[in-house]
Design a protein around this motif. Structure first.
Motif, PDB file in Angstrom:
ATOM      1  N   TYR A  73     -16.267   2.411   4.569  1.00 12.89           N
ATOM      2  CA  TYR A  73     -17.369   3.312   4.226  1.00 12.89           C
ATOM      3  C   TYR A  73     -18.586   2.527   3.751  1.00 12.89           C
ATOM      4  CZ  TYR A  73     -19.935   6.982   1.749  1.00 12.89           C
ATOM      5  OH  TYR A  73     -20.904   7.846   1.307  1.00 12.89           O
ATOM      6  N   ASP A  74     -19.744   2.845   4.303  1.00 14.81           N
ATOM      7  CA  ASP A  74     -21.017   2.235   3.925  1.00 14.81           C
ATOM      8  C   ASP A  74     -21.020   0.708   4.099  1.00 14.81           C
ATOM      9  OD1 ASP A  74     -23.669   2.192   3.090  1.00 14.81           O
ATOM     10  OD2 ASP A  74     -23.156   2.035   0.963  1.00 14.81           O
ATOM     11  N   LYS A  75     -20.189   0.206   5.017  1.00 20.34           N
ATOM     12  CA  LYS A  75     -20.128  -1.245   5.226  1.00 20.34           C
ATOM     13  C   LYS A  75     -20.366  -1.565   6.703  1.00 20.34           C
ATOM     14  CE  LYS A  75     -19.042  -2.829   1.090  1.00 20.34           C
ATOM     15  NZ  LYS A  75     -19.772  -1.718   0.406  1.00 20.34           N
ATOM     16  N   THR A 112     -26.613  10.340   4.730  1.00 21.45           N
ATOM     17  CA  THR A 112     -27.860  10.804   5.308  1.00 21.45           C
ATOM     18  C   THR A 112     -28.010  10.375   6.759  1.00 21.45           C
ATOM     19  OG1 THR A 112     -28.743  10.458   3.121  1.00 21.45           O
ATOM     20  CG2 THR A 112     -30.338  10.767   4.865  1.00 21.45           C
ATOM     21  N   TYR A 115     -30.133   7.083   7.073  1.00 18.92           N
ATOM     22  CA  TYR A 115     -29.432   5.912   6.549  1.00 18.92           C
ATOM     23  C   TYR A 115     -28.283   5.540   7.491  1.00 18.92           C
ATOM     24  CZ  TYR A 115     -27.046   2.727   3.404  1.00 18.92           C
ATOM     25  OH  TYR A 115     -26.451   1.617   2.858  1.00 18.92           O
TER      26      TYR A 115
ATOM     27  N   ASN B 315     -30.598  -0.521   0.562  1.00 16.08           N
ATOM     28  CA  ASN B 315     -29.301  -0.970   0.015  1.00 16.08           C
ATOM     29  C   ASN B 315     -29.378  -2.436  -0.429  1.00 16.08           C
ATOM     30  OD1 ASN B 315     -29.205  -2.425   2.375  1.00 16.08           O
ATOM     31  ND2 ASN B 315     -27.190  -1.702   3.031  1.00 16.08           N
ATOM     32  N   GLY B 318     -26.994  -3.554  -2.998  1.00 16.23           N
ATOM     33  CA  GLY B 318     -25.560  -3.392  -2.730  1.00 16.23           C
ATOM     34  C   GLY B 318     -25.201  -1.990  -2.270  1.00 16.23           C
ATOM     35  N   SER B 319     -25.869  -0.997  -2.827  1.00 22.00           N
ATOM     36  CA  SER B 319     -25.629   0.389  -2.402  1.00 22.00           C
ATOM     37  C   SER B 319     -26.986   1.053  -2.183  1.00 22.00           C
ATOM     38  CB  SER B 319     -24.858   1.142  -3.487  1.00 22.00           C
ATOM     39  OG  SER B 319     -25.649   1.249  -4.655  1.00 22.00           O
ATOM     40  N   PRO B 320     -27.037   2.105  -1.375  1.00 26.47           N
ATOM     41  CA  PRO B 320     -28.341   2.762  -1.154  1.00 26.47           C
ATOM     42  C   PRO B 320     -28.905   3.378  -2.432  1.00 26.47           C
ATOM     43  CG  PRO B 320     -26.575   3.978  -0.049  1.00 26.47           C
ATOM     44  CD  PRO B 320     -25.970   2.719  -0.567  1.00 26.47           C
ATOM     45  N   TYR B 341     -24.862   6.221  -4.330  1.00 25.72           N
ATOM     46  CA  TYR B 341     -25.379   6.525  -2.988  1.00 25.72           C
ATOM     47  C   TYR B 341     -26.565   7.465  -3.142  1.00 25.72           C
ATOM     48  CZ  TYR B 341     -25.101   7.407   2.085  1.00 25.72           C
ATOM     49  OH  TYR B 341     -25.358   7.481   3.425  1.00 25.72           O
ATOM     50  N   THR B 343     -30.254   8.609  -1.441  1.00 26.78           N
ATOM     51  CA  THR B 343     -31.033   8.477  -0.201  1.00 26.78           C
ATOM     52  C   THR B 343     -32.049   9.619  -0.088  1.00 26.78           C
ATOM     53  OG1 THR B 343     -29.383   9.769   0.984  1.00 26.78           O
ATOM     54  CG2 THR B 343     -29.129   7.375   1.069  1.00 26.78           C
TER      55      THR B 343
END
Lengths: 174, 442
Positions: A73-75, A112, A115, B315, B318-320, B341, B343
């Motif tokens: 996830y998100d990677k 999103t 994103y 990001n 590291g994270s959005p 997270y 956004t």
């Protein structure tokens, strides 16, 4: 007289049921043919596989052994199992030395739209970069991001999401 | 002495409100929405009356419902219980005058009296606004158009009513663009704020995403896969003439106009080794300027109303998270720190806040935060995901998409998260609502 009427009455059923039975037989014989064929090669009665590929112009790489890889996830970083798959995909690319492929980056539905389009782009490009590091010429490797727009599994659960976070390969030319 | 003062004040008030609209800045005479202890303004709207031609209960009902919807969205009115003045105590009488005592008795401080006349295919509507405290007609408006334009006539009146009573024009002549896959593929649609007059803008039959309005409300910039990879196009909402803004290699996504309309900010992964970074281009697609660099994802740029700054998602930490930078890049500052997270920022029209989407307990919710990073507040919660927030032109409302009922639907809520209301009208799986600036319905 009575029997005649009966026959006429039943003949109305006989014809359609014959039709249904023959259709069933046809279907069975068709599926049989598929099982005998090479993997997915014989699906459909049209011009074949090329027609069924959506939405790009390429051929589904899975049919030729180019397996999808999955992401966390998100990677967009590559796990060791993803790297193993890419090594075998690179072997295919070396064997088919003129083939040009497209790497599609996909995401799960969470988060999103925009994103995820960017994340899909990163997934496709880190996949490409790894294949380049294995010696594949970068001009043979196109990239495209679909973000969360083209899920493989329409479910709304972790197992569907895991399948949808992927890089998928299509063959643009061989 | 006190009595004299009050009379003087009334005279001043009368003089101010009697001045013709547009020539001077109207004083906030009736409703000061920022005043402490603000009470909702009591308003009566008797049924529309026939001014000739045939009777139409449809027109009467639609006029009433449109008014009620607009005044509910306005959020500063209390409609005096209609059962106190139904049937219309003034039916059969001139609508340009009124018996003020009737309305004072039911507690209304203003009354809106409307009438209609159908002749052939045209509809004429007259609406008057009365101040029942000072016993005077404030003004009246006459509208002519087709039967289908009734709701637009009410919206125009409601916009002027807001101007008169609060000093700021209403937002009822504006539109909401959104994405839905009504015919199998995601296309750009738009509608009025009450969900009426749905219009399908694109017919690309691929994947169209992320509509965003030009500051004059005449164009929509969006992202389309119609040339296979995601590229940015700007389309005229009336003539449908279209031009490409960004069609570089890689992705070209999340476009948004500058307040002056001269620049469009977007994300592109333009060159082979470039990460998705933020660029601006001119309205014609030229004059490309790169604003961010580095090995991170930078998306969803949104200009501050003065055009000097841009908020975006990155990001890089590291994270959005939500960041702010100068409109030419540089001076990058992170503003969100809670949650892993964050956004979809959109800068408020007043310039002081940013609305965005954050993850919360495995769901996605709409949040608002001050531009300086203080006052972070979650506005939605409960079932489903709530995403893609966009401010109304007056900054008092926020539209967003929600899956609380299963499929994606378009909602609006107040800037504090109250009165979350589904906009009836759009169907399919809707997402990405974008509120237009104020426009004039023709």
């Amino acid at each position: 007289m009575k029997n005649m009427r009966k026959v006429r009455k039943y003949s109305a059923y006989i014809l359609p049921s014959l039709l249904i039975v023959s259709l069933c037989l046809l279907t069975i014989s068709c599926t049989g043919k598929n099982r005998k064929g090479k993997g997915y090669e014989d699906i459909g009665s049209g011009r074949g596989l090329e027609d069924s590929t959506i939405p790009g112009e390429g051929i589904d790489g899975r049919l030729y052994g180019l397996k999808d890889i999955n992401f966390d996830y998100d990677k967009s970083s590559l796990s060791s199992s993803a790297q193993d798959i890419l090594k075998s995909n690179a072997t295919w690319l070396r064997t088919n030395s003129t083939a040009v492929i497209e790497i599609e980056g996909h995401c799960d539905e969470r988060g999103t739209t925009n994103y995820n389009l960017a994340l899909g782009d990163r997934r496709a490009r880190s996949t490409r970069d790894y294949l380049v590091s294995l010696g594949i010429t970068s001009s043979r490797l196109k990239t495209l991001s679909y973000g969360e727009e083209m899920p493989l599994d329409p479910g709304h659960n972790e197992s569907a999401w895991a399948k949808n976070r992927r890089a998928h390969f299509t063959i643009l030319s061989k | 002495m006190k009595c004299l003062k009050t009379i003087l004040l009334f005279v001043v008030v009368l003089l101010l409100t009697a001045s013709p609209m547009g020539s001077v800045v109207p004083a906030k005479v009736y409703i000061d929405i920022n005043a402490p202890g603000f009470n909702k303004f009591p308003l009566a709207i008797p049924d529309f009356v026939r001014l000739g031609g045939p009777v139409s209960s449809d027109i009467e009902r639609e006029a009433r419902n449109t008014f009620l919807n607009d005044l509910h969205m306005a959020g500063m009115f209390k409609i005096v219980d209609p059962s106190l003045y139904t049937p219309n105590p003034e039916s059969g009488k001139s609508i340009s005058r009124t018996n003020y005592d009737i309305w004072r008795k039911v507690g209304a401080e203003a009354v809106i009296k409307g009438g209609y006349k159908i002749s052939g295919s045209t509809l004429m509507v007259e609406i008057y606004l009365f101040d029942t405290v000072n016993k005077r007609q404030i003004w009246g408006r006459r509208y002519r158009g087709s039967r289908a334009q009734l709701s637009w006539m009410i919206h125009k009146f409601a916009d002027d009513l807001m101007m008169e009573l609060t000093g700021e024009k209403g937002i009822f002549q504006s539109r909401i663009a959104y994405v839905t896959a009504l015919h199998g593929k995601k296309e750009i649609y738009y509608m009025d704020v009450d969900g009426k007059n749905l219009f399908r803008l694109t017919r690309n039959r691929v994947i169209d995403l992320s509509p965003s309005w030009s500051p004059n409300g005449k164009r929509i910039v969006y992202c389309s896969f119609k040339q296979r990879s995601p590229k940015i196009f700007s389309v005229d909402v009336f003539s449908f003439s279209e031009r490409m803004i960004a069609g570089f290699e890689g992705i070209n996504i999340s476009p948004s106009y500058s307040p002056g309309g001269g620049r469009i900010a977007f994300t592109s992964s333009k060159e082979r080794n470039y990460y998705p970074n933020i660029y601006t281009a001119s309205e014609s697609g030229g004059g490309l300027k790169r604003l961010t660099r580095g090995n991170s994802i930078d998306v969803s740029p949104t200009f501050s109303p003065n055009g000097r700054r841009i908020a975006f998602t990155s990001n890089r930490g590291g994270s959005p998270q939500i960041y702010i930078m100068g409109a030419n890049g540089g001076a990058i500052k992170r503003i969100t720190y809670s949650g892993g997270y964050n956004t979809s920022p959109e800068w408020s029209p007043k310039g002081d806040k940013i609305v965005y989407v954050g993850s919360y307990r495995g769901r996605f919710e709409v949040y608002v935060i001050n531009v300086d990073g203080t006052g972070n507040m979650r506005l939605t919660g409960g079932r489903g995901d709530n995403e893609d927030p966009s401010w109304s032109p007056d900054g008092r409302l926020i539209t967003f998409s929600s899956t609380r009922n299963g499929r994606g639907e378009i909602f609006w809520m107040r800037a504090d998260g109250t009165d979350q209301t589904k906009i009836i009208g759009p169907v399919g799986n809707c997402s990405s609502p974008a509120w237009s600036p104020r426009v004039n319905f023709k």
